[in-house]
Write an enzyme that holds these catalytic residues in place. Structure first.
Site, PDB file in Angstrom:
ATOM      1  N   TYR A   1      -6.529  -4.985   5.505  1.00 39.29           N
ATOM      2  CA  TYR A   1      -7.993  -4.602   5.743  1.00 39.29           C
ATOM      3  C   TYR A   1      -7.787  -3.173   5.557  1.00 39.29           C
ATOM      4  O   TYR A   1      -7.570  -2.339   6.183  1.00 39.29           O
ATOM      5  CB  TYR A   1      -8.227  -4.764   7.171  1.00 39.29           C
ATOM      6  CG  TYR A   1      -8.328  -6.116   7.524  1.00 39.29           C
ATOM      7  CD1 TYR A   1      -9.591  -6.760   7.293  1.00 39.29           C
ATOM      8  CD2 TYR A   1      -7.277  -6.877   7.781  1.00 39.29           C
ATOM      9  CE1 TYR A   1      -9.723  -8.266   7.524  1.00 39.29           C
ATOM     10  CE2 TYR A   1      -7.615  -8.497   8.004  1.00 39.29           C
ATOM     11  CZ  TYR A   1      -8.765  -8.918   7.978  1.00 39.29           C
ATOM     12  OH  TYR A   1      -8.911 -10.394   8.352  1.00 39.29           O
TER      13      TYR A   1
ATOM     14  N   ASN B   1       5.612  -2.045  -8.236  1.00 44.15           N
ATOM     15  CA  ASN B   1       5.225  -2.696  -6.842  1.00 44.15           C
ATOM     16  C   ASN B   1       3.933  -3.506  -7.080  1.00 44.15           C
ATOM     17  O   ASN B   1       2.911  -3.215  -6.243  1.00 44.15           O
ATOM     18  CB  ASN B   1       4.918  -1.626  -5.734  1.00 44.15           C
ATOM     19  CG  ASN B   1       5.683  -2.044  -4.327  1.00 44.15           C
ATOM     20  OD1 ASN B   1       5.628  -3.196  -3.973  1.00 44.15           O
ATOM     21  ND2 ASN B   1       6.351  -1.115  -3.883  1.00 44.15           N
ATOM     22  N   TYR B   2       3.871  -4.153  -8.003  1.00 44.17           N
ATOM     23  CA  TYR B   2       2.768  -5.183  -8.364  1.00 44.17           C
ATOM     24  C   TYR B   2       2.389  -6.006  -7.177  1.00 44.17           C
ATOM     25  O   TYR B   2       2.993  -6.580  -6.712  1.00 44.17           O
ATOM     26  CB  TYR B   2       2.964  -6.170  -9.612  1.00 44.17           C
ATOM     27  CG  TYR B   2       1.625  -6.772 -10.030  1.00 44.17           C
ATOM     28  CD1 TYR B   2       0.735  -6.194 -10.411  1.00 44.17           C
ATOM     29  CD2 TYR B   2       1.805  -8.124  -9.948  1.00 44.17           C
ATOM     30  CE1 TYR B   2      -0.460  -6.994 -10.614  1.00 44.17           C
ATOM     31  CE2 TYR B   2       0.844  -9.078 -10.426  1.00 44.17           C
ATOM     32  CZ  TYR B   2      -0.316  -8.370 -10.816  1.00 44.17           C
ATOM     33  OH  TYR B   2      -1.459  -9.219 -11.164  1.00 44.17           O
TER      34      TYR B   2
ATOM     35  N   ASP C   1      11.887  -1.221  -1.114  1.00 44.87           N
ATOM     36  CA  ASP C   1      11.529   0.204  -0.738  1.00 44.87           C
ATOM     37  C   ASP C   1      12.931   0.726  -0.448  1.00 44.87           C
ATOM     38  O   ASP C   1      13.005   1.812  -0.615  1.00 44.87           O
ATOM     39  CB  ASP C   1      10.615   0.215   0.645  1.00 44.87           C
ATOM     40  CG  ASP C   1       9.139  -0.128   0.101  1.00 44.87           C
ATOM     41  OD1 ASP C   1       8.730  -0.282  -1.305  1.00 44.87           O
ATOM     42  OD2 ASP C   1       8.470  -0.604   0.804  1.00 44.87           O
TER      43      ASP C   1
END
Length: 325
Positions: free
Chosen positions: A107, A168-169, A263
């Site tokens: 969201y 980071n697709y 990451d």
């Protein structure tokens, strides 16, 4: 004020996951955590004994305060995070009932970070860093956040700051063709590229490629001097200044949550470059960081400090990091 060695730019959100591991559809109690690709990298860098700052925007709501409090508590510099009175902080829900097939519901439309503009950047903050880390998520959020990322890269190049890029697709954010074009626009300016095999295929589409070594070569032709391709539990391959190699992965006893592993890997790569480690050791460090991350639920809870990572490196590869000067 001490300027951080690594500066990241991107959105961080407050996440919620069922406390008992139940599917989202039936869960009634949730565990809260903070997660965002770029701030995760900053946390990993700090845990390994270096300094990192995070540039972003959050809402003036409880979720924005949660994010700032947690990252400040972890030692990440947040002095260049703007607080918006009109746009909200993004939130997301993570289904961990199936570790291998995670479901994440976001969201974030119209979030504070998606409205960030290039003129909000402080050039001196980026100029003082050694590395700027950007991901494709920031490119995908909105046209204004994409322009902000490009401006940050321009500032880094103007001042001799290394640019690190992780595609980071996220298919939910944009289609492959649009993502590929945006990534290709960044590649000529990136010094370090960190990607998965799937993302590498997306980036190298239309270029001559075959096996992993050919893929590394194809990506290197696009501009970066250092390319790292993550292969999950199998380890990672690399091409650094013409040196090509592959390092096996680190075994873990239990995989709790794979979110944040990439990451943590990126943080290991950046620290390796900060410390001028040889390429093979950079990848060993990155592999160990990624493996540690999957052993805990939060995006960064499983990421160890320098003592912990040295223990894991010794167990897995028989060597440790050199002492920090």
């Amino acid at each position: 004020m001490l300027m951080p060695e690594v500066v990241t730019l991107g959105e961080t959100m407050v996440g919620f996951t069922p406390a008992d591991g139940a599917p989202l559809a039936t869960a009634r109690t949730f565990q809260r955590f903070v997660g965002g690709a770029e701030s995760n990298v900053a946390v990993g860098v700090v845990k390994l004994g270096h300094t990192a700052g995070w540039i972003s925007r959050v809402g003036s709501d409880v979720f924005g305060r949660i994010i700032l409090d947690e990252l400040q508590g972890l030692g990440v510099d947040t002095t260049h995070v703007a607080v918006s009175k009109t746009e909200p902080t993004g939130i997301y829900f993570k289904d961990r009932s199936h570790v291998a097939e995670r479901t994440v519901v976001y969201y974030r439309r119209g979030s504070a970070m998606s409205r960030m503009r290039p003129e909000e950047l402080d050039p001196s903050y980026i100029a003082a860093a050694k590395v700027l880390h950007i991901t494709g998520i920031t490119l995908a959020l909105s046209e204004s956040s994409r322009r902000t990322a490009h401006r940050a890269i321009e500032l880094a190049k103007e001042h001799g700051v290394l640019v690190s890029f992780d595609p980071n697709y996220r298919p939910a954010l944009w289609p492959e063709a649009q993502a590929r074009a945006a990534y290709r626009g960044v590649m000529p300016f990136a010094d370090i590229v960190i990607t998965t095999e799937e993302e590498a295929s997306l980036l190298a589409s239309g270029l001559e490629r075959g096996g992993l070594e050919e893929m590394l070569g194809a990506l290197a032709q696009l501009g970066p001097r250092a390319v790292y391709i993550k292969q999950g539990a199998a380890g990672a391959a690399y091409s650094v200044n013409g040196e090509v190699g592959r390092v096996s992965g680190v075994r873990v006893s239990q995989v709790v949550d794979t979110v944040g592993a990439g990451d943590a890997f990126a943080a290991g790569v950046l620290v390796g470059h900060l410390e001028s480690l040889r390429p093979g050791l950079i990848v060993r460090l990155a592999n160990a960081m990624g493996a540690s991350a999957v052993t805990a639920l939060g995006d960064t809870d499983g990421v160890p400090g320098r003592v912990g990572i040295n223990t894991l490196l010794m167990e897995a590869y028989g060597e440790e990091l050199p002492d920090l000067e």
